[in-house]
Scaffold this motif. Structure first.
Motif, PDB file in Angstrom:
ATOM      1  N   ILE A  49      -2.130  -0.300   6.225  1.00 47.68           N
ATOM      2  CA  ILE A  49      -1.642   0.971   5.709  1.00 47.68           C
ATOM      3  C   ILE A  49      -0.222   0.773   5.187  1.00 47.68           C
ATOM      4  O   ILE A  49       0.675   0.353   5.928  1.00 47.68           O
ATOM      5  CB  ILE A  49      -1.675   2.057   6.794  1.00 47.68           C
ATOM      6  N   LEU A  50      -0.012   1.098   3.918  1.00 47.41           N
ATOM      7  CA  LEU A  50       1.292   0.917   3.278  1.00 47.41           C
ATOM      8  C   LEU A  50       2.102   2.211   3.227  1.00 47.41           C
ATOM      9  O   LEU A  50       3.327   2.166   3.092  1.00 47.41           O
ATOM     10  CB  LEU A  50       1.105   0.378   1.861  1.00 47.41           C
ATOM     11  N   TYR A  51       1.411   3.343   3.340  1.00 53.00           N
ATOM     12  CA  TYR A  51       2.102   4.644   3.318  1.00 53.00           C
ATOM     13  C   TYR A  51       1.116   5.686   3.842  1.00 53.00           C
ATOM     14  O   TYR A  51      -0.091   5.600   3.595  1.00 53.00           O
ATOM     15  CB  TYR A  51       2.539   5.020   1.902  1.00 53.00           C
ATOM     16  N   SER A  52       1.629   6.676   4.582  1.00 51.46           N
ATOM     17  CA  SER A  52       0.774   7.779   5.017  1.00 51.46           C
ATOM     18  C   SER A  52       1.602   9.032   5.211  1.00 51.46           C
ATOM     19  O   SER A  52       2.781   8.977   5.569  1.00 51.46           O
ATOM     20  CB  SER A  52       0.044   7.430   6.326  1.00 51.46           C
ATOM     21  N   ASN A  53       0.967  10.161   4.963  1.00 52.16           N
ATOM     22  CA  ASN A  53       1.592  11.472   5.159  1.00 52.16           C
ATOM     23  C   ASN A  53       0.493  12.440   5.547  1.00 52.16           C
ATOM     24  O   ASN A  53      -0.387  12.742   4.746  1.00 52.16           O
ATOM     25  CB  ASN A  53       2.294  11.916   3.868  1.00 52.16           C
TER      26      ASN A  53
ATOM     27  N   GLU B  54       1.571   7.746  -8.654  1.00 52.27           N
ATOM     28  CA  GLU B  54       2.780   7.450  -7.880  1.00 52.27           C
ATOM     29  C   GLU B  54       2.450   6.673  -6.604  1.00 52.27           C
ATOM     30  O   GLU B  54       3.133   5.698  -6.249  1.00 52.27           O
ATOM     31  CB  GLU B  54       3.487   8.764  -7.541  1.00 52.27           C
ATOM     32  N   LEU B  55       1.389   7.074  -5.902  1.00 53.34           N
ATOM     33  CA  LEU B  55       1.002   6.403  -4.657  1.00 53.34           C
ATOM     34  C   LEU B  55       0.511   4.984  -4.920  1.00 53.34           C
ATOM     35  O   LEU B  55       0.839   4.050  -4.170  1.00 53.34           O
ATOM     36  CB  LEU B  55      -0.084   7.215  -3.946  1.00 53.34           C
ATOM     37  N   LEU B  56      -0.290   4.796  -5.965  1.00 52.93           N
ATOM     38  CA  LEU B  56      -0.781   3.460  -6.273  1.00 52.93           C
ATOM     39  C   LEU B  56       0.362   2.536  -6.682  1.00 52.93           C
ATOM     40  O   LEU B  56       0.388   1.350  -6.307  1.00 52.93           O
ATOM     41  CB  LEU B  56      -1.835   3.525  -7.375  1.00 52.93           C
TER      42      LEU B  56
END
Length: 584
Positions: free
Chosen positions: A43-47, A261-263
């Motif tokens: 996981i590189l980012y989560s919200n 943006e996320l990719l």
């Protein structure tokens, strides 16, 4: 004039209200997002990634995953005609326009669900395979748990808002990763901008994002008023692949911008070189059997020619083992001498030796073991030679003192065919004979526990320790009696043992199958592994082989019997996969 002016102001007011309030209403759906390195699952980012929200049409990813799995298991084929149920025909838009009772091939329903996100097509898939919406929802939820989607429950096949129909951004990303790795042969459908669905052409709900973002190749959009604008997307740049999910977007444009943006964030954070780790295959048991007939089709019997017609009765209960004392070596050696001693010409001596051996066996049958339990096979032999079929013991392993005891090969032969003994005869090395190299069976152990017959005490030298093994025999055959009458033969030169792993009924393992050409050696190896898992019965002893050709990498299974190769090829072709038979 006044009325006209008033009407204009009313219209302007309604338009202004819609423009100002629509974003506010859309924002009522909670936001969640997650970014994953598809190669490793990191996981590189989560919200808000573990909050249970409405997945909307992202649900169709699971419907499609289960459809692909049903095809893989032989439960259904792409060309199977599915009868549209009343439930499927009654689904609201987005729709393909199916009518109750209409028949349509599964391949068209898959395209419509994946590309157009048609609700009626998704429901038709579930109802056609599982029989009802409820049964399909249970199958979906069970598979979700098997994939590690811990916070997901499904209530329908298409994702329309239903109480309890919830998932998370993390779970949908996991599902997207499994779609890519578990079914690469079908993954390309998610990158199509349009598709033929049998009744016309449909266009992708995700075509704007696929066209705008470099490297994007899927996966699925979703929208309901309760969910907002959702998207699970995958993109590849160089040797990196990123999967991300957005829940609760306020519009298609805002959602697509957020996904880009996320990719970008994912590609920036993901390492350039990593060891790819495909997700583990799900352990899921709530499906129909692999060989179950497809809906609307009766079961078929495949007759395999050339197989040996040998009756294989169920073995009897395993007899209880008898613990042997350490002093049984003499009795074992005596039994070897009985088995190998040459037959004298005096028939009276022969008759006496046979009588003594039978008395020894009878004494074993009447003597309890150290544990107080009679050896069952010895009793059966003493009382008339009852055929007993004990369950075979565990096969021996090299340097294993338990599975390689000193019990000789010929002990059982001595029990079944008591041979006479000449005092002056010197026992020779064991002759080569077909052996079953397993631990000694209970009847062998029971026979070895008997006191050594008096005749064997005349042996002048101890026997050399024989190779571990055991020969199961019944009544002596004519050639055995003839061989015993001419005495021992010179010991043949020792040869390396030949181990037969499996008997062939088709003349040898010179057959194989080809699975076609692949763009890389990795893809070829992956195809072989996936096929071996699907066809574990017919390919259990085949060897995987990849050959480099000018056109690509050729994936093959070799070292098969003709029957196994033909059976495997038929089953692989039934799943619409390429398969070519390789003959000797």
């Amino acid at each position: 004039m006044v009325v006209t002016t008033l009407m204009r102001w009313v219209r302007f007011g309604l338009l202004a209200f819609t423009l100002l309030c629509a974003p506010i209403l859309a924002q009522a759906a909670p936001y969640a997002a997650i970014v994953m390195d598809a190669r490793t699952g990191e996981i590189l980012y989560s919200n808000n990634a573990d909050t249970r929200l409405h997945p909307a049409s992202l649900t169709k990813m699971m419907t499609l995953y289960l459809a692909f799995r049903a095809i893989e298991r032989g439960e259904i084929t792409l060309d199977t005609k599915i009868t549209v149920s009343k439930n499927a025909a009654a689904q609201p838009p987005s729709r393909l326009g199916l009518k109750a009772g209409q028949k349509i091939a599964l391949r068209y329903l898959i395209r419509a669900a994946a590309v157009k996100s048609a609700n009626d097509a998704a429901s038709a898939i579930g109802d056609g395979i599982a029989g009802s919406e409820e049964a399909w929802a249970e199958r979906m939820t069970s598979m979700a748990k098997s994939l590690g989607m811990k916070n997901t429950t499904f209530k329908n096949a298409n994702g329309l808002t239903r109480t309890g129909h919830l998932s998370t951004a993390r779970d949908m990303t996991l599902l997207g990763r499994h779609l890519f790795y578990d079914f690469p042969q079908y993954y390309n459908i998610f990158s199509r901008r349009s598709a033929d669905v049998g009744v016309g052409t449909v266009y992708s709900t995700n075509r704007k994002f696929l066209a705008a973002y470099e490297g994007a190749d899927g996966i699925k959009t979703g929208y309901t008023s309760a969910a907002g604008f959702n998207l699970t997307a995958s993109a590849k740049r160089g040797n990196k692949r990123i999967i991300a999910t957005v829940f609760g977007g306020t519009s298609t444009a805002q959602r697509n911008a957020k996904m880009a943006e996320l990719l970008d964030l994912g590609f920036g954070r993901a390492p350039g070189k990593v060891r790819e780790q495909a997700p583990e295959a799900p352990q899921y048991l709530a499906e129909a059997p692999r060989d179950a007939p497809a809906p609307g089709h009766s079961a078929k019997t495949i007759r395999v020619t050339g197989a040996a017609l040998v009756e294989s009765p169920r073995p009897d209960s395993k007899p209880q083992m008898v613990d042997l004392p350490d002093t049984d070596t003499d009795a074992i050696m005596a039994a070897i001498a009985l088995a190998q001693a040459p037959k004298p010409s005096d028939s009276a001596v022969v008759a006496a030796a046979v009588s003594d051996a039978q008395d020894a066996v009878a004494s074993i049958a009447d003597t309890p073991s150290d544990s107080g339990v009679l050896a069952p096979v010895a009793v059966a032999q003493a009382k008339g030679g009852l055929n007993v079929s004990p369950r075979p013991l565990k096969a021996p392993r090299r340097n294993d003192p338990v599975s390689e005891p000193e019990a000789p090969v010929a002990v059982a032969q001595a029990a079944a065919v008591p041979a006479p003994v000449i005092p002056a005869a010197k026992p020779t090395a064991l002759q080569a004979a077909p052996t079953q190299t397993t631990a000694p069976q209970p009847e062998t152990l029971a026979l070895a526990s008997a006191p050594a017959p008096a005749q064997t005490e005349t042996a002048q030298e101890p026997l050399a320790a024989p190779a571990a093994g055991f020969v199961q025999s019944s009544k002596p055959q004519p050639e055995t009696l003839l061989l015993a009458s001419v005495g021992p033969t010179p010991a043949a030169p020792r040869e390396d043992p030949v181990v037969i792993a499996r008997a062939s009924t088709s003349g040898g393992r010179h057959w194989g199958i080809k699975l076609g050409l692949h763009t890389s050696e990795y893809n070829a190896q992956r195809a072989l592994v996936q096929t071996a898992l699907m066809e574990s019965n017919s390919l259990s002893e085949a060897l995987r082989k990849v050959n480099r050709r000018p056109q690509g990498f050729e994936a093959s299974f070799v070292g098969m019997t003709e029957d196994d190769a033909k059976l495997a090829c038929r089953r692989i072709a039934a799943r619409s996969n390429p398969c070519e038979l390789i003959g000797p």
